[in-house]
Scaffold this motif. Sequence first.
Motif, short mmCIF file in Angstrom:
data_model
loop_
_atom_site.label_atom_id
_atom_site.label_comp_id
_atom_site.label_asym_id
_atom_site.label_seq_id
_atom_site.Cartn_x
_atom_site.Cartn_y
_atom_site.Cartn_z
N LYS A 94 1.52 3.74 -3.30
CA LYS A 94 1.15 5.14 -3.19
C LYS A 94 2.35 6.04 -3.49
O LYS A 94 2.23 7.04 -4.19
CB LYS A 94 0.60 5.45 -1.80
N ALA A 100 0.82 -1.21 0.00
CA ALA A 100 0.00 0.00 0.00
C ALA A 100 0.86 1.26 0.00
O ALA A 100 0.68 2.16 -0.84
CB ALA A 100 -0.93 -0.01 1.22
N ALA A 151 -2.75 1.05 -4.98
CA ALA A 151 -2.55 1.30 -3.55
C ALA A 151 -3.87 1.22 -2.80
O ALA A 151 -3.95 0.68 -1.69
CB ALA A 151 -1.92 2.67 -3.35
N LEU A 152 -4.92 1.74 -3.41
CA LEU A 152 -6.25 1.74 -2.80
C LEU A 152 -6.71 0.31 -2.49
O LEU A 152 -7.28 0.04 -1.42
CB LEU A 152 -7.25 2.42 -3.73
N ASN A 159 3.12 6.59 -7.09
CA ASN A 159 2.00 7.18 -7.82
C ASN A 159 1.16 6.14 -8.57
O ASN A 159 0.87 6.29 -9.76
CB ASN A 159 2.51 8.26 -8.80
N GLN A 160 0.77 5.09 -7.85
CA GLN A 160 -0.15 4.08 -8.37
C GLN A 160 -1.37 4.03 -7.45
O GLN A 160 -1.58 3.06 -6.72
CB GLN A 160 0.54 2.72 -8.43
N PRO A 161 -2.19 5.11 -7.46
CA PRO A 161 -3.28 5.22 -6.47
C PRO A 161 -4.32 4.11 -6.53
O PRO A 161 -4.81 3.67 -5.49
CB PRO A 161 -3.90 6.59 -6.78
N ASP A 212 -7.96 10.03 0.71
CA ASP A 212 -6.98 10.70 -0.14
C ASP A 212 -6.88 10.02 -1.50
O ASP A 212 -6.90 10.68 -2.56
CB ASP A 212 -5.62 10.69 0.57
N LEU A 213 -6.79 8.70 -1.50
CA LEU A 213 -6.66 7.94 -2.75
C LEU A 213 -7.95 7.99 -3.57
O LEU A 213 -7.90 8.04 -4.81
CB LEU A 213 -6.26 6.49 -2.46
N GLU A 258 -6.11 7.68 4.47
CA GLU A 258 -5.44 7.16 3.27
C GLU A 258 -6.46 6.80 2.19
O GLU A 258 -6.27 7.10 1.01
CB GLU A 258 -4.58 5.95 3.62
N GLN A 265 -8.08 11.20 -5.39
CA GLN A 265 -7.16 11.14 -6.53
C GLN A 265 -7.75 10.35 -7.70
O GLN A 265 -7.48 10.67 -8.86
CB GLN A 265 -5.84 10.49 -6.11
#
Length: 239
Positions: A109, A105, A117-118, A112-114, A139-140, A136, A143
Amino acid sequence: MRTKFLDMKVRLTILLSMTVLLGFSQSNTDMKSHYEAYYKAMKSQGDVNGVISALTHLNVIAPSKQRTDTLAFVYANNNQHIQALNTIGIEKNEADSDLAIQVKAISLKAINQPKRALEQFEILNKRSPNAYLAYELADLKIQTGDNEGAMTDIEAGLAEVQEGMTYAFYERQQPYEVSLKAALLHLKGLAQYNTDRSNIDAAIATIDEALALEPNFNLASLSKQALESRKGSGEKKEE
């Protein structure tokens, strides 16, 4: 005579093979003991590169999922996120340990792989929801354009946040911390703006709540300035 010679040759070959295997086993055990001691020494000395080297050697000698997860964590904790992901992969796996999912995760993040990561943060949140994970997730989701989902997570975070919880930001040369509540309110203002761009005042008012808690919250100040600039330019709706 020839048969006896062949029998002796076979026995010799077997004996030599057993000797080699025994020697290899003994050598492998010695190497494992050596690198375990080396790992402890590097860890006690705070030598990150030494720890990485020791864990890598141990994984070659005696592969271990737990050790692999630890190695990936050390990489991630040292901001070597690509190396961390190369160690444990990027796949979503519900059977992963908490540590492995946390590493995936954070590292996804960081590079820059939201969306990826999510997925990992969602697994962590299912296992043990808390205000930090709510931040978190929100935020994701902002994005990735899921502002409605972000608002749900923000409200969940605000309901769980406690006095003394802080969140670190790194957008300036000198990192700084603010209260987690202020950080969540800042995200709420952004989600409000993204959901209804005709009502910039509501978003600014929410960010003002964050700034009332943390006057030196640089990122929130920048967001407020950007919103006031758009309000001043007469923006009423998304282009």
